[in-house]
Design a protein around this motif. Structure first.
Motif, PDB file in Angstrom:
ATOM      1  N   ASN A 386       0.832  -1.197   0.000  1.00 56.47           N
ATOM      2  CA  ASN A 386       0.000   0.000   0.000  1.00 56.47           C
ATOM      3  C   ASN A 386       0.871   1.254   0.000  1.00 56.47           C
ATOM      4  O   ASN A 386       1.996   1.249   0.517  1.00 56.47           O
ATOM      5  CB  ASN A 386      -0.941   0.000   1.198  1.00 56.47           C
ATOM      6  CG  ASN A 386      -1.883  -1.196   1.177  1.00 56.47           C
ATOM      7  OD1 ASN A 386      -2.383  -1.564   0.112  1.00 56.47           O
ATOM      8  ND2 ASN A 386      -2.112  -1.809   2.328  1.00 56.47           N
ATOM      9  N   GLY A 391      -5.917   3.040  -2.166  1.00 55.03           N
ATOM     10  CA  GLY A 391      -6.043   2.917  -3.616  1.00 55.03           C
ATOM     11  C   GLY A 391      -4.749   3.107  -4.358  1.00 55.03           C
ATOM     12  O   GLY A 391      -4.652   2.789  -5.546  1.00 55.03           O
ATOM     13  N   LYS A 392      -3.736   3.645  -3.698  1.00 61.89           N
ATOM     14  CA  LYS A 392      -2.423   3.825  -4.316  1.00 61.89           C
ATOM     15  C   LYS A 392      -1.492   2.690  -3.856  1.00 61.89           C
ATOM     16  O   LYS A 392      -1.195   2.567  -2.680  1.00 61.89           O
ATOM     17  CB  LYS A 392      -1.826   5.182  -3.937  1.00 61.89           C
ATOM     18  CG  LYS A 392      -2.494   6.365  -4.615  1.00 61.89           C
ATOM     19  CD  LYS A 392      -1.721   7.648  -4.350  1.00 61.89           C
ATOM     20  CE  LYS A 392      -2.339   8.816  -5.101  1.00 61.89           C
ATOM     21  NZ  LYS A 392      -1.591  10.079  -4.860  1.00 61.89           N
ATOM     22  N   HIS A 558     -14.386   0.843  -3.823  1.00 60.27           N
ATOM     23  CA  HIS A 558     -13.461   1.336  -4.843  1.00 60.27           C
ATOM     24  C   HIS A 558     -12.059   0.757  -4.633  1.00 60.27           C
ATOM     25  O   HIS A 558     -11.403   0.310  -5.593  1.00 60.27           O
ATOM     26  CB  HIS A 558     -13.421   2.862  -4.810  1.00 60.27           C
ATOM     27  CG  HIS A 558     -12.430   3.443  -5.782  1.00 60.27           C
ATOM     28  ND1 HIS A 558     -12.554   3.317  -7.145  1.00 60.27           N
ATOM     29  CD2 HIS A 558     -11.273   4.152  -5.561  1.00 60.27           C
ATOM     30  CE1 HIS A 558     -11.536   3.913  -7.732  1.00 60.27           C
ATOM     31  NE2 HIS A 558     -10.754   4.433  -6.788  1.00 60.27           N
ATOM     32  N   VAL A 559     -11.603   0.763  -3.393  1.00 65.46           N
ATOM     33  CA  VAL A 559     -10.280   0.210  -3.082  1.00 65.46           C
ATOM     34  C   VAL A 559     -10.260  -1.291  -3.354  1.00 65.46           C
ATOM     35  O   VAL A 559      -9.280  -1.830  -3.888  1.00 65.46           O
ATOM     36  CB  VAL A 559      -9.900   0.514  -1.619  1.00 65.46           C
ATOM     37  CG1 VAL A 559      -8.613  -0.221  -1.246  1.00 65.46           C
ATOM     38  CG2 VAL A 559      -9.736   2.011  -1.411  1.00 65.46           C
ATOM     39  N   ARG A 560     -11.331  -1.983  -2.984  1.00 65.46           N
ATOM     40  CA  ARG A 560     -11.400  -3.429  -3.237  1.00 65.46           C
ATOM     41  C   ARG A 560     -11.280  -3.715  -4.741  1.00 65.46           C
ATOM     42  O   ARG A 560     -10.584  -4.658  -5.151  1.00 65.46           O
ATOM     43  CB  ARG A 560     -12.715  -3.997  -2.711  1.00 65.46           C
ATOM     44  CG  ARG A 560     -12.851  -3.969  -1.203  1.00 65.46           C
ATOM     45  CD  ARG A 560     -14.192  -4.574  -0.775  1.00 65.46           C
ATOM     46  NE  ARG A 560     -14.478  -4.289   0.621  1.00 65.46           N
ATOM     47  CZ  ARG A 560     -14.016  -5.019   1.644  1.00 65.46           C
ATOM     48  NH1 ARG A 560     -13.253  -6.058   1.398  1.00 65.46           N
ATOM     49  NH2 ARG A 560     -14.319  -4.703   2.882  1.00 65.46           N
ATOM     50  N   GLU A 561     -11.974  -2.913  -5.564  1.00 66.14           N
ATOM     51  CA  GLU A 561     -11.923  -3.122  -7.007  1.00 66.14           C
ATOM     52  C   GLU A 561     -10.511  -2.909  -7.540  1.00 66.14           C
ATOM     53  O   GLU A 561     -10.059  -3.633  -8.434  1.00 66.14           O
ATOM     54  CB  GLU A 561     -12.904  -2.163  -7.698  1.00 66.14           C
ATOM     55  CG  GLU A 561     -14.361  -2.516  -7.454  1.00 66.14           C
ATOM     56  CD  GLU A 561     -15.307  -1.466  -8.027  1.00 66.14           C
ATOM     57  OE1 GLU A 561     -14.786  -0.475  -8.613  1.00 66.14           O
ATOM     58  OE2 GLU A 561     -16.533  -1.636  -7.902  1.00 66.14           O
ATOM     59  N   ILE A 562      -9.812  -1.925  -7.012  1.00 72.33           N
ATOM     60  CA  ILE A 562      -8.431  -1.677  -7.440  1.00 72.33           C
ATOM     61  C   ILE A 562      -7.533  -2.867  -7.100  1.00 72.33           C
ATOM     62  O   ILE A 562      -6.721  -3.319  -7.915  1.00 72.33           O
ATOM     63  CB  ILE A 562      -7.894  -0.383  -6.795  1.00 72.33           C
ATOM     64  CG1 ILE A 562      -8.635   0.841  -7.323  1.00 72.33           C
ATOM     65  CG2 ILE A 562      -6.385  -0.248  -7.033  1.00 72.33           C
ATOM     66  CD1 ILE A 562      -8.245   2.142  -6.635  1.00 72.33           C
ATOM     67  N   VAL A 563      -7.689  -3.389  -5.871  1.00 72.17           N
ATOM     68  CA  VAL A 563      -6.872  -4.539  -5.440  1.00 72.17           C
ATOM     69  C   VAL A 563      -7.184  -5.765  -6.289  1.00 72.17           C
ATOM     70  O   VAL A 563      -6.269  -6.478  -6.739  1.00 72.17           O
ATOM     71  CB  VAL A 563      -7.101  -4.830  -3.949  1.00 72.17           C
ATOM     72  CG1 VAL A 563      -6.366  -6.107  -3.546  1.00 72.17           C
ATOM     73  CG2 VAL A 563      -6.638  -3.660  -3.089  1.00 72.17           C
ATOM     74  N   ALA A 565      -8.401  -5.845  -9.324  1.00 73.16           N
ATOM     75  CA  ALA A 565      -7.898  -5.624 -10.684  1.00 73.16           C
ATOM     76  C   ALA A 565      -6.396  -5.933 -10.764  1.00 73.16           C
ATOM     77  O   ALA A 565      -5.925  -6.546 -11.737  1.00 73.16           O
ATOM     78  CB  ALA A 565      -8.166  -4.183 -11.110  1.00 73.16           C
ATOM     79  N   LYS A 566      -5.649  -5.489  -9.741  1.00 68.22           N
ATOM     80  CA  LYS A 566      -4.216  -5.787  -9.719  1.00 68.22           C
ATOM     81  C   LYS A 566      -3.978  -7.279  -9.558  1.00 68.22           C
ATOM     82  O   LYS A 566      -3.074  -7.850 -10.191  1.00 68.22           O
ATOM     83  CB  LYS A 566      -3.552  -5.014  -8.572  1.00 68.22           C
ATOM     84  CG  LYS A 566      -2.038  -5.134  -8.554  1.00 68.22           C
ATOM     85  CD  LYS A 566      -1.420  -4.605  -9.842  1.00 68.22           C
ATOM     86  CE  LYS A 566       0.078  -4.792  -9.877  1.00 68.22           C
ATOM     87  NZ  LYS A 566       0.675  -4.374 -11.172  1.00 68.22           N
TER      88      LYS A 566
END
Length: 807
Positions: A386, A391-392, A558-563, A565-566
């Motif tokens: 993190n 999200g970053k 939103h953060v879950r979706e970013i994780v 996706a990665k």
């Protein structure tokens, strides 16, 4: 009734059915009388091995060559005629027999060199073998025998297996003594990661080996957990034994090497030409031993001189002997023997002399993936942590492809003290871990789960926040790196974390929650929960996120979706991803200190683990894989330039196999591989013409989830298409194809004994690039032999031509 496994699909039966079928008792085991009775039926638990060839047979095999037999016949005839001539002329001295004796001496030396080479190769092979445990913990007569020789096992025996144990026979799991059981069975199935096992029956009787989740197979290794199992099959009735039978069948299909075929054809043509010439020479001189007068058109007064007839026959035989390049067999054997010495210096140990030349004629290399193209050592290649806000994320790429802590580092890792987020990653990887690393047989090896061993290597590369301790660890590493004795190995960073925190409880991995947790306690008595597992499952139970500086923020969708996706991006590269998390607010477990604590009873039921591992703090994730060897890509390029196609045949899954093939250059970027990548089952299901079309295409191919019969069929079809096939492998499942191929190449370090015995060549360093070097050496030897044959033949044929002209 005691039943052979071929009539007893134990994996599809319940444990009670297996117990009844085998007339055994889970509480008491077998009685001594029952053991003796079963041994009379089933024999000993060992694989049959062919006896080594006696010296006299090895010597005779050296004369199994057309040219050699021609020379031998010429020497015998020359000796006989010399003897007759000596008797007539009264000259029977030694000098008269020089010519036949020289020919015989050359043939004897040729045989001696051949026999010596085969014996020395076998000795080199023996030096590669490692001692393995041959004992088992067996229940007999109500008591466990902790060190019963594995060869004494019989069907129906009750065996307890723990972490590190080698499975001594094919077994049906009766029950687990831990919540999970993982087995490393890559040597048998080709899977690159350890697989979960259970005691539940498989519903289908007809299922591939990978699907028999309640079975343990001989030769595989327990890497996590403990279980009690029932011996189902022993010796040749095990899966390994069946493969040994396939090897014996494949050996009956052995064909001559390209060199032997060409030399035999050359010998037959040379024999025909020389025979015609010698016959003509003998007939041209008929007037010297045969004459007659003609009366009324008919020959009369026929005169025949047997002495002159044999004299000119001797001349014809002498011409034949002169025309045959008698030094050819010796030179060929010497070239091959010298070639094996050069190859041994390059870590390629040749067991049979003709294999040197066969390598030079190779047109296709069929390679196993796990352990040959890859290191067969799991390693972390990517670390996602993190950043400064939700999200970053931060990406770190990890170097190194082995379990050696000194192999590579972490790219773009900040110098100085590691931040709070990286410290937590290091702590979880070090403590939520049951694996270890040892140095054995000149190689760093994992004990326990390969993925967990890779995490410990990551901890060593990350370092620790204590600068003074880190300096001390670095000094120890420098001393180890410069030492010639690298058997000393200390995971200093992991040890530092173990000194700071004590593990007081374990929440073992299970299939439902797909995670593992440990409760650790600091010297001050503060407890926290450390968790690792499947990213989706861990993230689902996380309510918070730890940032770079250690601060905690809530996790939103939103953060879950970013994780996620990665995570999907990493998975697309065939990485096995693990999510890392922790929890400080443990409630009733905040003071947990052992079995006497009131909350201990909750830890006895795995159903409570998911609720304990709730409201977690997400830290980051790691991507692991069995990476390709660094030098393989260059070796693949060399093969392409040399006109050699590379086909990958593996038991691993399709996505992983395709990703590795793209990375090492078997496939080009953007190449359409729809007709170049198949599972073994799908390929065999194709019509024969379609299969031939796939195999005859250009470029590389990959066959995943391949079983031994699939590998054999692929090799057989390639040979039928007049390809010269080299097959590489290390597992038991590779052995039948190794035996069937024109040249089988086994791994010397990670290879099983069955694979080594089936192979024609052993790679002492398990390196695919060594094969390419050996092929280059084989081609050089082949070219040298062709040049010598041309020279020798022109020189030999000039002798009788000159004799005829002079005569």
């Amino acid at each position: 009734m005691i039943t052979e496994e071929k009539n007893f699909a134990a994996w599809s039966k319940s444990v009670d059915d297996c117990v009844n079928e085998l007339e055994t008792d889970l509480q008491k085991g077998l009685t001594n009388s029952s053991v003796e009775r079963r041994r009379e039926i089933h024999g000993w638990n060992e694989l049959e091995k062919e006896d080594g060839k006696p010296i006299w047979k090895l010597v005779l095999e050296q004369f199994n060559d057309t040219l050699v037999r021609i020379l031998l016949l010429a020497a015998v005839v020359s000796f006989f005629l010399t003897y007759i001539d000596g008797q007539k002329n009264g000259d029977s001295g030694f000098t008269a027999y020089v010519e036949p004796l020289v020919i015989l001496l050359i043939l004897i030396l040729n045989a001696v060199v051949g026999v010596w080479q085969e014996n020395s190769a076998e000795k080199a092979l023996e030096a590669l073998k490692e001692m393995q445990s041959e004992n088992a913990k067996v229940l007999r007569g109500g008591e466990f025998i902790t060190d019963l020789p594995a060869r004494e096992l019989v069907p129906g025996d009750i065996v307890e297996l723990r972490v590190g144990d080698k499975v001594p026979a094919d077994m049906r799991i009766a029950y687990l003594k831990t919540s999970t059981l993982r087995v490393e069975q890559s040597s048998l199935t080709g899977e690159s990661v350890a697989v979960l096992k259970s005691s539940h029956a498989v519903l289908k009787e007809d299922v591939e080996l990978q699907g028999k989740e309640c079975m343990l197979f001989a030769g595989t290794t327990i890497v996590n957990g403990c279980c009690v199992s029932i011996v189902i099959s022993i010796g040749m009735a095990t899966e390994i034994g069946k493969i040994q039978t396939q090897i014996q069948a494949a050996s009956s299909e052995d064909t001559d090497t390209p060199l032997k075929k060409k030399l035999d054809e050359f010998g037959e043509r040379l024999t025909t030409v020389i025979g015609i010439i010698c016959l003509l020479v003998w007939l041209i001189n008929y007037k010297y031993f045969l004459s007659w007068d003609f009366v009324g058109g008919w020959p009369t007064n026929i005169k025949f001189s047997f002495e002159k007839c044999t004299y000119y026959f001797e001349i014809a035989v002498a011409l034949a002997v002169a025309a045959i390049p008698e030094g050819l067999p010796a030179v060929i054997t010497t070239c091959l023997a010298l070639g094996t010495r050069k190859m041994a210096q390059k870590n390629a140990i040749v067991r049979k002399l003709p294999s040197v030349e066969t390598l030079g004629c190779t047109t296709i290399i069929c390679s196993d993936k796990t352990g040959t193209l890859t290191t067969n050592q799991m390693s972390v290649t990517e670390l996602i942590c993190n950043g400064t806000s939700a999200g970053k994320g931060r990406n770190f790429y990890v170097e190194g492809t082995t379990y050696n802590p000194l192999d590579g580092g972490i790219l773009n890792l900040p110098t100085g003290e590691i931040d709070e987020n990286l410290q937590t990653v290091s702590k979880i990887a070090a403590l939520c871990n049951d694996a270890g690393i040892v140095y054995k047989a000149h190689r760093f090896r994992a004990t326990g789960m390969p993925t967990e061993a890779a995490l410990k290597v990551l901890v060593e590369k990350l370092g620790i926040p204590d600068l003074q301790a880190q300096v001390k660890i670095n000094l120890e590493r420098e001393a180890m790196e410069s030492s010639t004795d690298q058997k000393f190995i200390r995971l200093g960073c992991c040890d530092w974390w173990n000194d700071k925190l004590t593990r007081v409880a374990s929440l073992e991995f299970d299939r439902n929650r797909k995670s593992m947790g440990v409760i650790v306690q600091s010297h001050e008595g503060k407890n926290e929960l450390l968790v690792k597992g499947a990213v989706e499952n861990v993230l689902e139970r996380c309510s918070f996120l730890q940032l770079k500086d250690g601060s905690i923020v809530e996790v939103d969708n939103h953060v879950r979706e970013i994780v996620i996706a990665k995570h999907n991006s990493m998975s697309s590269k065939a990485l096995r991803c693990l999510g890392l998390a922790y929890k400080e607010a443990l409630g009733e477990f905040s003071t947990y200190d052992g079995e006497t604590h009131p909350a201990h009873k909750k830890l006895l039921d795995p159903a409570n683990y998911a609720s304990i591992e709730s409201n977690l703090i997400f830290v980051g994730m790691v991507g692991l894989r069995d990476p390709p060897r660094e030098e393989v890509k260059g070796a693949i390029d060399d093969c392409r330039e040399a006109g050699i196609r590379v086909m990958v045949i593996t038991g691993d899954n399709k996505n992983t196999a395709e990703a590795i093939c793209h990375e090492i250059g078997v496939f080009y970027d953007g190449e359409d591989i729809s007709q170049k990548s198949f599972t073994g089952k799908d390929f065999i299901a194709l019509p024969v013409d379609e299969r031939r079309k796939v195999l005859s295409g250009s470029g590389g191919c990959v066959f995943s989830r391949a079983e031994p019969r699939h590998k054999q069929e692929i090799v057989r079809m390639l040979k039928d298409a007049d390809e010269v096939v080299a097959m590489t492998g290390d597992g038991v499942n590779d052995a039948p194809a190794l035996k069937l191929a024109d040249i089988g190449i086994a791994m010397g370090i990670a290879g099983t004994e069955v694979a080594k015995e089936a192979a024609d060549m052993i790679l002492a360093d398990d390196n695919f690039s060594t094969i390419v070097s050996a092929v280059a050496e084989g081609r050089s030897i082949y070219d040298n032999m062709k040049a010598f044959i041309r020279f020798s033949l022109s020189l030999s044929l000039s002798k009788p031509t000159t004799t005829i002209l002079v005569g």
